[in-house]
Every structure is written in structure tokens, then in C-alpha cells.
Design a protein around this motif. Structure first.
Motif, mmCIF file in Angstrom:
data_model
loop_
_atom_site.group_PDB
_atom_site.id
_atom_site.type_symbol
_atom_site.label_atom_id
_atom_site.label_comp_id
_atom_site.label_asym_id
_atom_site.label_seq_id
_atom_site.Cartn_x
_atom_site.Cartn_y
_atom_site.Cartn_z
ATOM 1 N N ALA A 88 0.733 -1.276 -0.023
ATOM 2 C CA ALA A 88 -0.123 -0.015 0.019
ATOM 3 C C ALA A 88 0.992 1.290 -0.014
ATOM 4 O O ALA A 88 0.465 2.352 -0.180
ATOM 5 C CB ALA A 88 -0.984 0.013 1.229
ATOM 6 N N ALA A 89 2.207 0.989 0.136
ATOM 7 C CA ALA A 89 3.086 2.232 0.443
ATOM 8 C C ALA A 89 2.604 3.200 1.438
ATOM 9 O O ALA A 89 2.423 4.621 1.077
ATOM 10 C CB ALA A 89 3.271 2.908 -1.049
ATOM 11 N N ALA A 90 2.128 2.853 2.547
ATOM 12 C CA ALA A 90 1.252 3.519 3.751
ATOM 13 C C ALA A 90 1.429 2.905 4.931
ATOM 14 O O ALA A 90 1.706 1.674 4.910
ATOM 15 C CB ALA A 90 0.055 3.834 3.275
ATOM 16 N N VAL A 91 1.181 3.506 5.983
ATOM 17 C CA VAL A 91 1.287 3.058 7.280
ATOM 18 C C VAL A 91 -0.353 2.489 7.435
ATOM 19 O O VAL A 91 -1.061 3.165 7.195
ATOM 20 C CB VAL A 91 1.607 3.974 8.212
ATOM 21 N N TYR A 101 15.800 4.049 -10.446
ATOM 22 C CA TYR A 101 14.688 3.966 -9.404
ATOM 23 C C TYR A 101 13.737 3.160 -10.049
ATOM 24 O O TYR A 101 13.767 2.869 -11.268
ATOM 25 C CB TYR A 101 14.463 5.252 -9.139
ATOM 26 N N ALA A 102 12.474 3.223 -9.258
ATOM 27 C CA ALA A 102 11.413 2.594 -9.620
ATOM 28 C C ALA A 102 10.143 3.181 -9.119
ATOM 29 O O ALA A 102 10.408 4.401 -8.565
ATOM 30 C CB ALA A 102 11.494 1.105 -8.919
ATOM 31 N N ASP A 103 9.043 3.011 -9.794
ATOM 32 C CA ASP A 103 7.656 3.427 -9.395
ATOM 33 C C ASP A 103 7.429 3.162 -7.963
ATOM 34 O O ASP A 103 7.696 1.912 -7.524
ATOM 35 C CB ASP A 103 6.657 3.076 -10.493
ATOM 36 N N GLU A 104 6.907 4.111 -7.264
ATOM 37 C CA GLU A 104 6.727 3.745 -6.068
ATOM 38 C C GLU A 104 5.014 3.118 -5.966
ATOM 39 O O GLU A 104 4.446 2.887 -7.019
ATOM 40 C CB GLU A 104 6.056 5.171 -5.459
ATOM 41 N N ALA A 105 5.121 1.885 -5.151
ATOM 42 C CA ALA A 105 3.747 1.226 -5.012
ATOM 43 C C ALA A 105 2.436 2.125 -5.129
ATOM 44 O O ALA A 105 2.543 3.175 -4.614
ATOM 45 C CB ALA A 105 3.793 0.466 -3.847
ATOM 46 N N GLU A 106 1.710 1.702 -5.998
ATOM 47 C CA GLU A 106 0.317 2.392 -6.081
ATOM 48 C C GLU A 106 0.382 3.759 -6.898
ATOM 49 O O GLU A 106 -0.561 4.364 -7.212
ATOM 50 C CB GLU A 106 -0.273 2.705 -4.778
ATOM 51 N N ALA A 107 1.643 3.942 -7.614
ATOM 52 C CA ALA A 107 1.804 5.164 -8.322
ATOM 53 C C ALA A 107 1.180 4.852 -9.660
ATOM 54 O O ALA A 107 1.101 3.523 -10.084
ATOM 55 C CB ALA A 107 3.254 5.430 -8.498
ATOM 56 N N ASP A 108 0.861 5.798 -10.500
ATOM 57 C CA ASP A 108 0.072 5.829 -11.842
ATOM 58 C C ASP A 108 1.460 5.876 -12.965
ATOM 59 O O ASP A 108 0.948 5.881 -14.077
ATOM 60 C CB ASP A 108 -0.992 6.580 -12.236
ATOM 61 N N GLY A 109 2.248 6.204 -12.436
ATOM 62 C CA GLY A 109 3.569 6.225 -13.505
ATOM 63 C C GLY A 109 3.625 7.751 -14.280
ATOM 64 O O GLY A 109 4.639 7.847 -15.220
ATOM 65 N N GLN A 110 2.783 8.463 -14.091
ATOM 66 C CA GLN A 110 2.853 9.826 -14.778
ATOM 67 C C GLN A 110 3.685 11.123 -13.978
ATOM 68 O O GLN A 110 4.438 11.747 -14.507
ATOM 69 C CB GLN A 110 1.397 10.146 -15.423
ATOM 70 N N ALA A 111 3.070 11.273 -12.835
ATOM 71 C CA ALA A 111 3.701 12.363 -12.020
ATOM 72 C C ALA A 111 4.128 12.049 -10.776
ATOM 73 O O ALA A 111 4.450 12.787 -9.959
ATOM 74 C CB ALA A 111 2.480 13.560 -11.936
ATOM 75 N N VAL A 167 12.604 10.950 -5.271
ATOM 76 C CA VAL A 167 12.531 12.061 -6.101
ATOM 77 C C VAL A 167 11.225 12.528 -6.422
ATOM 78 O O VAL A 167 10.341 11.431 -6.944
ATOM 79 C CB VAL A 167 13.535 11.680 -7.052
ATOM 80 N N TRP A 168 10.659 13.436 -6.110
ATOM 81 C CA TRP A 168 9.373 14.052 -6.404
ATOM 82 C C TRP A 168 9.389 15.245 -7.516
ATOM 83 O O TRP A 168 10.367 15.774 -7.379
ATOM 84 C CB TRP A 168 8.266 14.175 -5.251
ATOM 85 N N PHE A 169 8.179 15.412 -8.039
ATOM 86 C CA PHE A 169 8.311 16.393 -9.050
ATOM 87 C C PHE A 169 7.150 17.391 -8.679
ATOM 88 O O PHE A 169 6.079 17.131 -8.413
ATOM 89 C CB PHE A 169 8.061 15.911 -10.599
ATOM 90 N N GLN A 170 7.719 18.605 -8.496
ATOM 91 C CA GLN A 170 6.769 19.810 -8.382
ATOM 92 C C GLN A 170 6.048 20.704 -9.650
ATOM 93 O O GLN A 170 7.160 21.113 -10.245
ATOM 94 C CB GLN A 170 7.293 20.718 -7.300
ATOM 95 N N GLN A 171 4.899 20.756 -9.880
ATOM 96 C CA GLN A 171 4.429 21.350 -11.014
ATOM 97 C C GLN A 171 4.625 22.587 -11.009
ATOM 98 O O GLN A 171 4.371 23.577 -10.182
ATOM 99 C CB GLN A 171 2.929 21.083 -11.291
ATOM 100 N N MET A 172 5.338 23.143 -12.206
ATOM 101 C CA MET A 172 5.428 24.471 -12.430
ATOM 102 C C MET A 172 4.466 25.119 -13.327
ATOM 103 O O MET A 172 4.163 24.249 -14.227
ATOM 104 C CB MET A 172 6.903 24.956 -12.946
ATOM 105 N N ASP A 173 3.992 26.306 -13.273
ATOM 106 C CA ASP A 173 3.111 26.871 -14.531
ATOM 107 C C ASP A 173 3.754 27.780 -15.275
ATOM 108 O O ASP A 173 3.330 28.300 -16.611
ATOM 109 C CB ASP A 173 1.922 27.462 -13.822
ATOM 110 N N ALA A 174 5.145 28.159 -15.035
ATOM 111 C CA ALA A 174 5.785 28.936 -15.939
ATOM 112 C C ALA A 174 7.203 28.955 -15.349
ATOM 113 O O ALA A 174 7.730 28.423 -14.269
ATOM 114 C CB ALA A 174 5.428 30.664 -15.690
ATOM 115 N N PRO A 175 8.334 29.325 -16.248
ATOM 116 C CA PRO A 175 9.781 29.192 -15.795
ATOM 117 C C PRO A 175 10.073 30.232 -14.763
ATOM 118 O O PRO A 175 9.448 31.090 -14.625
ATOM 119 C CB PRO A 175 10.394 29.585 -17.254
ATOM 120 N N ARG A 176 10.964 29.690 -13.945
ATOM 121 C CA ARG A 176 11.606 30.535 -12.778
ATOM 122 C C ARG A 176 12.989 30.444 -12.936
ATOM 123 O O ARG A 176 13.550 29.937 -11.720
ATOM 124 C CB ARG A 176 10.833 30.112 -11.651
#
Length: 225
Positions: free
Chosen positions: A71-74, A132-142, A155-164
């Protein structure tokens, strides 16, 4: 389990909830004694050890982590196992604690956050280059990518709406026990850091070094769910 329920279930035993895991340290005098602590923990878990328990053996301490891997959870089972492990270690003259006192630091987890305009475009690169690998229960996109051996930071990914371009695009998240965050933040500020934002504290407190490189000190508190 909710974050609050997980924390409440094991806090008095010296375990802390960190990023979907329960973690504790067992202080010992030798690496042999650390290995013995892990053996006791494995026996306390019984058949559930493989699906729940991860251990790190070092001179001076054993670090134990519990999570329902599928479940990748407690879950409630992890809380039950924490009670069984602490009781078994206590009977052997050992104790579970967050790692304060004489320990160099408390139990913690480090994540790397990457700002991205197109997460699906960059995620496969980081997954491949790190092995690395996908985390359990991940959909593989974000979703985050994780070390399948559990040794490196997620490693996680933070969505940007414009270059910074005016700020760094990669930063660390340091997840610490909720009852030690204030001390860690104070130490970082005393060491030359500055407070960038506490708008989302205590979940995320953003700090920066003298040249503007950012880090978030995080806890489970103040998050949804």
C-alpha cells in the motif's frame, strides 16, 4: 491510517511518523548488538517482516522502519508491529526512541524535489539515471520515483506553471519528527540560514542558505488527510 492516528498510535513508544512510514532508532554499543536488535525485531514481526519491516544496521544504532509495502502507507498492522517490536526489544534491555539524546540526530527522511513544467517528460530521465522504480500504487505519470533498495532519497516532481530562472529548480525536503522541527529550523537559522516562508508550516517551512539555495523542513502535521 491517518497521519494523526499513526503518530498517536506509536508516539509514546519512541516511534515517529515520517512520510508514510513509522521509524525509530535503537541505541546500542556495537554493530553486533545492532544486528541482534534487528533479529529481535524480525522475530517480533514473524511472517509480516518481509512485507513491513526495513532495518539499517550501523555502529551505535539500528534504525527500524515499518510500512505496508503493497500500500506504500502505514496501516493498523504497522502500528501493531511497532508495539510488538518495542515490547520485544524492551524485554532484551533495549529501547526504541526517535534518536535524540546522544545520537547525532533524530530519525529523518530526505527527499529531492524537482520543479518541472512537463513532469512526464523529465520523470523517465530521473528514473533511469538513478536506477529508481515507481512507488507502490503510483500511476507512473507524475508520482515520485524511489530507490527499490530503500537506500537513496525519493525524488518527487513539483508542477510549475511558468519558468522560474531566478531560483534554483531542485531543492531538498528534510522530513523530521514533528516534535523536533522547531529545533532543527532554529539550528539552521543560527548557522546562517534565513526564513523564506512559513505560510505552510508546520507541513513545510522554507529556508535558504546565504546564497539563496532552498530547503524545506517538513513534518506530517498541517497536511490534508
Amino acid at each position: 491510517m491517518s497521519r494523526q492516528a499513526a503518530s498517536d498510535a506509536v508516539g509514546d513508544l519512541g516511534w515517529r511518523y515520517l512520510l508514510g512510514t513509522l521509524r525509530t532508532a535503537v541505541p546500542v554499543a556495537t554493530v553486533g548488538r545492532a544486528a541482534e536488535a534487528v533479529r529481535i525485531a524480525v522475530e517480533a514481526c514473524g511472517a509480516d517482516a518481509d512485507g513491513h519491516l526495513v532495518a539499517d544496521v550501523r555502529p551505535g544504532q539500528a534504525v527500524l522502519a515499518l510500512q505496508s509495502v503493497r500500500a506504500a502507507a502505514v496501516t493498523g498492522r504497522d502500528a501493531e508491529l511497532a508495539h510488538r517490536i518495542s515490547a520485544a526489544l524492551g524485554a532484551a534491555g533495549l529501547r526504541t526512541e526517535p534518536g535524540r539524546g546522544e545520537a547525532p540526530r533524530s530519525v529523518q527522511l530526505v527527499e529531492i524535489a524537482i520543479d518541472a513544467l512537463d513532469i512526464p517528460a523529465v520523470r523517465p530521465f530521473w528514473k533511469a539515471v538513478l536506477g529508481y522504480a515507481d512507488e507502490a500504487e503510483a500511476d507512473g505519470q507524475a508520482d515520485a520515483v524511489v530507490d527499490p533498495l530503500g537506500q537513496g532519497p525519493a525524488v518527487w516532481f513539483q508542477q510549475m506553471d511558468a519558468p522560474r530562472p531566478q531560483r534554483n529548480r531542485i531543492h531538498f525536503d528534510v522530513c523530521v519528527p514533528h516534535d523536533e522541527a522547531d529545533a532543527r529550523i532554529a539550528a539552521a537559522l543560527a548557522a546562517g540560514g534565513r526564513l523564506v516562508s512559513e505560510d505552510r508550516a508546520p507541513a513545510f517551512t522554507v529556508l535558504a542558505d546565504a546564497e539563496g539555495n532552498e530547503v524545506c523542513v517538513t513534518t506530517w502535521q498541517g497536511r490534508e488527510g
